[in-house]
Design a protein around this motif. Structure first.
Motif, PDB file in Angstrom:
ATOM      1  N   LYS A  65      45.806  66.447   9.764  1.00  0.00           N
ATOM      2  CA  LYS A  65      46.873  66.452   8.993  1.00  0.00           C
ATOM      3  C   LYS A  65      46.467  66.966   7.503  1.00  0.00           C
ATOM      4  O   LYS A  65      47.138  67.511   6.713  1.00  0.00           O
ATOM      5  N   GLU A  66      45.385  66.526   7.147  1.00  0.00           N
ATOM      6  CA  GLU A  66      44.612  66.689   5.734  1.00  0.00           C
ATOM      7  C   GLU A  66      44.590  67.953   5.797  1.00  0.00           C
ATOM      8  O   GLU A  66      44.760  68.807   4.586  1.00  0.00           O
ATOM      9  N   GLN A  67      43.959  68.698   6.567  1.00  0.00           N
ATOM     10  CA  GLN A  67      43.526  70.179   6.667  1.00  0.00           C
ATOM     11  C   GLN A  67      44.743  71.017   6.745  1.00  0.00           C
ATOM     12  O   GLN A  67      44.636  72.174   6.171  1.00  0.00           O
ATOM     13  N   ASN A  68      45.656  70.617   7.368  1.00  0.00           N
ATOM     14  CA  ASN A  68      47.017  71.270   7.587  1.00  0.00           C
ATOM     15  C   ASN A  68      48.430  70.631   7.020  1.00  0.00           C
ATOM     16  O   ASN A  68      48.837  70.202   8.006  1.00  0.00           O
ATOM     17  N   PRO A  69      48.360  70.364   5.889  1.00  0.00           N
ATOM     18  CA  PRO A  69      49.589  69.715   5.219  1.00  0.00           C
ATOM     19  C   PRO A  69      51.066  70.431   5.686  1.00  0.00           C
ATOM     20  O   PRO A  69      51.788  69.526   5.777  1.00  0.00           O
ATOM     21  N   GLY A  70      51.235  71.384   5.782  1.00  0.00           N
ATOM     22  CA  GLY A  70      52.411  72.131   6.231  1.00  0.00           C
ATOM     23  C   GLY A  70      52.777  71.769   7.543  1.00  0.00           C
ATOM     24  O   GLY A  70      53.783  72.154   8.222  1.00  0.00           O
ATOM     25  N   VAL A  71      51.737  71.135   8.638  1.00  0.00           N
ATOM     26  CA  VAL A  71      52.198  71.251  10.043  1.00  0.00           C
ATOM     27  C   VAL A  71      52.542  69.905  10.483  1.00  0.00           C
ATOM     28  O   VAL A  71      51.690  68.776   9.865  1.00  0.00           O
ATOM     29  N   LYS A  72      53.553  69.628  10.972  1.00  0.00           N
ATOM     30  CA  LYS A  72      53.784  68.388  11.531  1.00  0.00           C
ATOM     31  C   LYS A  72      53.334  67.929  12.900  1.00  0.00           C
ATOM     32  O   LYS A  72      53.436  68.733  13.896  1.00  0.00           O
ATOM     33  N   LEU A  73      52.360  67.125  13.041  1.00  0.00           N
ATOM     34  CA  LEU A  73      51.692  66.877  14.342  1.00  0.00           C
ATOM     35  C   LEU A  73      52.295  65.513  14.805  1.00  0.00           C
ATOM     36  O   LEU A  73      52.406  64.553  14.294  1.00  0.00           O
ATOM     37  N   ILE A  74      52.760  65.547  16.059  1.00  0.00           N
ATOM     38  CA  ILE A  74      53.134  64.473  16.732  1.00  0.00           C
ATOM     39  C   ILE A  74      52.191  64.161  17.956  1.00  0.00           C
ATOM     40  O   ILE A  74      52.152  64.646  18.844  1.00  0.00           O
ATOM     41  N   HIS A  75      51.583  63.113  17.699  1.00  0.00           N
ATOM     42  CA  HIS A  75      50.474  62.757  18.514  1.00  0.00           C
ATOM     43  C   HIS A  75      50.742  61.552  19.361  1.00  0.00           C
ATOM     44  O   HIS A  75      51.332  60.480  18.757  1.00  0.00           O
ATOM     45  N   SER A  76      50.700  61.829  20.622  1.00  0.00           N
ATOM     46  CA  SER A  76      50.846  60.276  21.692  1.00  0.00           C
ATOM     47  C   SER A  76      49.959  59.903  22.529  1.00  0.00           C
ATOM     48  O   SER A  76      49.125  60.997  22.881  1.00  0.00           O
ATOM     49  N   THR A  77      49.577  58.580  22.648  1.00  0.00           N
ATOM     50  CA  THR A  77      48.236  58.379  23.308  1.00  0.00           C
ATOM     51  C   THR A  77      49.250  57.838  24.645  1.00  0.00           C
ATOM     52  O   THR A  77      50.154  57.078  24.610  1.00  0.00           O
ATOM     53  N   VAL A  78      48.576  58.239  25.841  1.00  0.00           N
ATOM     54  CA  VAL A  78      49.474  57.667  26.980  1.00  0.00           C
ATOM     55  C   VAL A  78      48.329  57.031  27.911  1.00  0.00           C
ATOM     56  O   VAL A  78      47.203  57.575  27.858  1.00  0.00           O
ATOM     57  N   ALA A  79      48.550  55.946  28.269  1.00  0.00           N
ATOM     58  CA  ALA A  79      47.590  55.233  29.371  1.00  0.00           C
ATOM     59  C   ALA A  79      46.884  55.858  30.311  1.00  0.00           C
ATOM     60  O   ALA A  79      47.542  56.763  30.883  1.00  0.00           O
ATOM     61  N   HIS A  80      45.581  55.998  30.244  1.00  0.00           N
ATOM     62  CA  HIS A  80      44.809  57.157  31.157  1.00  0.00           C
ATOM     63  C   HIS A  80      45.463  56.971  32.861  1.00  0.00           C
ATOM     64  O   HIS A  80      45.639  58.290  33.222  1.00  0.00           O
TER      65      HIS A  80
ATOM     66  N   ALA B 234      50.872  49.393  27.726  1.00  0.00           N
ATOM     67  CA  ALA B 234      49.927  49.904  28.701  1.00  0.00           C
ATOM     68  C   ALA B 234      48.825  50.996  27.988  1.00  0.00           C
ATOM     69  O   ALA B 234      48.024  51.188  28.658  1.00  0.00           O
ATOM     70  N   THR B 235      49.332  51.483  26.785  1.00  0.00           N
ATOM     71  CA  THR B 235      48.586  52.663  26.421  1.00  0.00           C
ATOM     72  C   THR B 235      47.295  52.121  25.937  1.00  0.00           C
ATOM     73  O   THR B 235      46.546  52.728  25.252  1.00  0.00           O
ATOM     74  N   LEU B 236      47.040  50.591  25.766  1.00  0.00           N
ATOM     75  CA  LEU B 236      45.705  49.943  25.515  1.00  0.00           C
ATOM     76  C   LEU B 236      45.076  49.941  26.749  1.00  0.00           C
ATOM     77  O   LEU B 236      43.775  49.396  26.543  1.00  0.00           O
ATOM     78  N   GLN B 237      45.482  50.456  27.664  1.00  0.00           N
ATOM     79  CA  GLN B 237      44.518  50.217  28.899  1.00  0.00           C
ATOM     80  C   GLN B 237      43.897  51.630  29.024  1.00  0.00           C
ATOM     81  O   GLN B 237      44.321  52.818  29.274  1.00  0.00           O
ATOM     82  N   GLY B 238      42.619  51.541  29.144  1.00  0.00           N
ATOM     83  CA  GLY B 238      41.650  52.709  28.991  1.00  0.00           C
ATOM     84  C   GLY B 238      41.651  53.151  30.175  1.00  0.00           C
ATOM     85  O   GLY B 238      41.781  52.588  31.385  1.00  0.00           O
ATOM     86  N   GLN B 239      40.657  54.289  30.380  1.00  0.00           N
ATOM     87  CA  GLN B 239      40.082  54.663  31.786  1.00  0.00           C
ATOM     88  C   GLN B 239      38.979  53.659  32.263  1.00  0.00           C
ATOM     89  O   GLN B 239      38.844  53.269  33.349  1.00  0.00           O
ATOM     90  N   TYR B 240      38.126  53.390  31.254  1.00  0.00           N
ATOM     91  CA  TYR B 240      37.111  52.442  31.499  1.00  0.00           C
ATOM     92  C   TYR B 240      37.326  51.141  30.901  1.00  0.00           C
ATOM     93  O   TYR B 240      36.697  50.080  31.546  1.00  0.00           O
ATOM     94  N   VAL B 241      37.854  50.998  29.814  1.00  0.00           N
ATOM     95  CA  VAL B 241      37.771  49.727  28.678  1.00  0.00           C
ATOM     96  C   VAL B 241      39.295  49.457  28.791  1.00  0.00           C
ATOM     97  O   VAL B 241      39.890  50.078  28.346  1.00  0.00           O
TER      98      VAL B 241
END
Lengths: 429, 279
Positions: A65-80, B234-241
């Motif tokens: 985000k710092e390097q690309n101030p013009g870009v809107k980054l939508i980041h999501s983490t999903v359980a593995h 659930a996103t706090l559940q990792g692959q290993y940890v």
């Protein structure tokens, strides 16, 4: 009176209920307004849900985000685990995330063959990755000499052991199978279980199959078995079960009832001295108690047949752009960011994993990383891992078979016959 | 009904001992959850879940709120649950009223349609609903979830409310009609107040179901910003940890809204469960 209370509660629910509808409407409107201004957007979904990788990734996102101030980054983490299911929905939707994390090798190949992954040969060319990534990683990412994938980082598998136990019984690191068996015998006679393992989620057992099969029959046979080109009822596979794996289980070289422990729940056996070794990936470090970490060391899985080429498991994770990506330009920008020397160095330092870009100076690695790298570099062939090298369906059947074998070591023949039937069904379609 | 004194003391003691034992067994997991939420991951890793805690602190609750993302997941849960609940109740009570009180062609057919809908296992709907939401362009929006929850819960609610409304004497409505009340008026002024117990019971149930739903947000939501608390945690559940302490603290915090709703409406919830059992 009572009715009044209920009515007022229901009324409150009603008001509460309708409010977000309007609020939601406004939010949507704002989002559309944002798009009207044609701000560059990139949507990135990742499966780095383990605490440490999650932290590092959040830091990387800030950097981007710092390097690309013009870009809107939508980041999501999903359980593995959820991610592995959800990715099928992502890839078939008309607006998938623009960048996704995934496993290198066969699991990526599966989607490439279905035409769901974007050809990023141009990114490889522009970013100079054709030179800065080793041939092995390039081959891993290519189909018909076109690149579809960016390998990001990887880790090694090895036999981890507690130095306190080895010192106490004056044990040398075993290099061959006979030496390993001698070590096991010595530990056993001193009341220490040689190996801990927690097979509740099955893949820890698959690691044993991977290594024994590669050491006994060679990586070429192993990988052909993974690809469905060799059969499970082959006498060579049976040999692995009946001559190597079975005897170890029968002699009590593993902790009792491993299926009741998740992999990390089996660690305490090592830290309290009841067990000495654990065949595991380097992520064991993230879960090992901090006060015991200095006593954790590892060695290469011993050689069984010196005439057989050496294979190692080194699972690699990376990134790709879905074919339907709505913002391919921004997606490529993010991909270049992930593949860059700076980001790779950061990951190597912060996460303790090994990275793929050759430009990264090896001085960023600590002693462990260098040692792990050496094990893999010395290998003739690098496999991903059982459940990454073969199809998900076959991996499921196979791991069930391993679990069954662990309970009934005299049933190898029957179990392998069953697996062979599954293989024929799954690979002939 | 026998008088209480008639029960011999010994039987009473055995009964109470049994009740206390069962209650304790039921509470053990909750107790362990609370203890676990106050330990550290390292402690759990090296001593297991059932060990005496080395340290006790409430840090993980703040962690769950901040780093665990509960501060955004919990509001999302409400944004999804409340409209779904309101729409379900509104639509199903209208539907139930017409099914219970009007005679029209295909009435039984529609009734069975609603009942049949509840029999459908949602698993077979996952893919079609995903495709539909994608085609409609509502994939990854709150609206998609609200729509599917409303549609999916409608069958059950209509079924229950219709059966309850059948027990209201027809004469009540007829006299209202004679007095010149409109049908909507009858629905709002007579039927709803009379079906209040059933309404409250259903509201409690539906709130819990929708609030605790895991599978639909998994299929229909792509970005963490819109995830409800179930998939979010659930996103706090990792692959290993697994980040146990934070997951469990988060889960405990997330049960509070359901508890509050239940406490307020529990009288009607229990009354609703025994609906029609004593005519």
């Amino acid at each position: 009176m009572k009715n009044k209370i209920v009515i007022s509660v229901l009324a409150a629910l009603f008001v509460l209920g309708m409010a977000p509808l309007f609020a939601g409407g406004q939010q949507e409107g704002a989002a559309e307004g944002g798009q009207a201004a044609e701000q560059d957007v990139v949507v990135y979904n990742s499966y780095w849900s383990d605490p440490e990788p999650k932290r590092v990734e959040a830091e990387l996102m800030e950097m981007f985000k710092e390097q690309n101030p013009g870009v809107k980054l939508i980041h999501s983490t999903v359980a593995h685990e959820d991610f592995k299911q959800a990715i099928r929905a992502y890839l078939t939707s008309s607006a998938p995330p623009d960048v996704l994390t995934w496993f290198a090798g066969n699991r990526a190949r599966f989607f490439i063959d279905k035409g769901l992954i974007m050809d990023i040969s141009d990114v490889w060319e522009e970013a100079g990755w054709n030179e800065s990534y080793s041939k092995g990683f390039r081959a891993m990412s290519s189909v018909d000499d076109k690149q579809y994938f960016l390998p990001g980082n990887w880790y090694w598998w090895a036999v981890y052991y507690d130095t306190r136990v080895f010192d106490e019984y004056d044990i040398e690191i075993p290099k061959t199978w006979d030496e390993l068996m001698a070590v096991c015998e010595k530990l056993k006679s001193n009341g220490v279980t040689p190996f801990t393992v927690g097979t509740k989620y099955r893949w820890t057992a698959a690691a044993w199959f991977d290594y024994l099969n590669m050491r006994v029959n060679g990586p070429e046979f192993h990988i052909n078995l993974m690809l469905g080109k060799e059969s499970y009822d082959d006498p060579r596979v049976l040999k692995v079960f009946n001559d190597y794996w079975g005897p170890m289980i029968d002699k009590g070289y593993f902790v009792e009832s491993p299926a009741s422990y998740a992999w990390a729940e089996a660690i305490p056996f090592m830290t309290n001295g009841d067990a000495a070794m654990y065949l595991m990936g380097d992520f064991i470090r993230d879960s090992y108690p901090k006060e015991d970490l200095e006593y954790l060391d590892f060695f290469r899985f011993p050689i069984i047949d010196p005439s057989v080429p050496v294979g190692e498991d080194a699972p690699t994770d990376g990134y790709f752009i879905p074919k339907n990506s709505q913002n391919p330009e921004m997606a490529k920008k993010l991909l270049k960011f992930f593949g860059s020397k700076e980001v790779q160095e950061y990951v190597a330092k912060e996460l303790g994993r090994l990275v793929t870009n050759n430009k990264v100076d090896t001085s960023v690695y600590n002693e462990n990383q260098l040692k792990g790298r050496e094990i893999v570099n010395a290998a003739d062939y690098v496999a991903q891992f059982y459940d990454r090298d073969t199809t998900p369906e076959m991996a499921d059947k196979g791991m069930n078979g391993f679990m069954e074998f662990w309970q009934n070591t005299d049933q190898a023949e029957k179990i392998l016959e069953k697996l062979e039937k599954s293989r024929q069904q799954l690979f002939e379609e | 009904m026998p008088k209480r004194n008639n029960v011999p003391l010994a039987v009473k003691i055995v009964l109470y001992l049994f009740l206390v034992a069962v209650t304790l067994i039921w509470l053990v997991p909750i107790f362990i959850a609370i203890i676990t939420s106050m330990r550290t991951n390292a402690d759990i890793m090296s001593h297991g879940f059932l060990a005496m805690p080395k340290t006790i602190d409430l840090k993980s609750y703040f962690e769950a709120w901040q780093r665990g993302g509960l501060h955004k997941y919990l509001p999302n849960s409400f944004i999804i649950t409340m409209p779904s609940l309101v729409l379900t109740l509104l639509l199903s009570s209208l539907g139930a009223y017409s099914l219970a009180r009007f005679k029209f062609k295909g009435r039984t057919f529609f009734y069975f349609l609603f009942v049949g809908g509840t029999m459908l296992p949602f698993q077979i709907l996952l893919l079609p609903v995903f495709k539909l939401s994608d085609a409609l362009g509502i994939y990854d929006t709150y609206f998609a979830l609200i729509a599917i929850h409303t549609a999916f819960q409608l069958g059950f609610c209509t079924f229950v409310l219709r059966n309850y409304m059948m027990t209201v004497p027809v004469q009540v409505m007829e006299s209202a009609r004679i007095d010149g009340c409109t049908e909507l008026g009858i629905w709002g002024k007579i039927m709803l107040p009379l079906t209040l117990p059933a309404f409250a019971a259903i509201a409690t149930l539906e709130f819990t179901w929708i609030f605790n739903d895991y599978i639909w947000p998994l299929v229909l939501i792509r970005s963490s910003e819109k995830m409800p608390v179930t998939t979010g945690l659930a996103t706090l559940q990792g692959q290993y940890v697994q980040d146990w302490t934070v997951i469990i603290s988060g889960a405990l915090l997330a049960t509070i809204p359901t508890l509050i709703v239940f406490i307020f409406l529990q009288r009607y919830f229990i009354a609703g469960l025994t609906l029609g059992s004593n005519k």
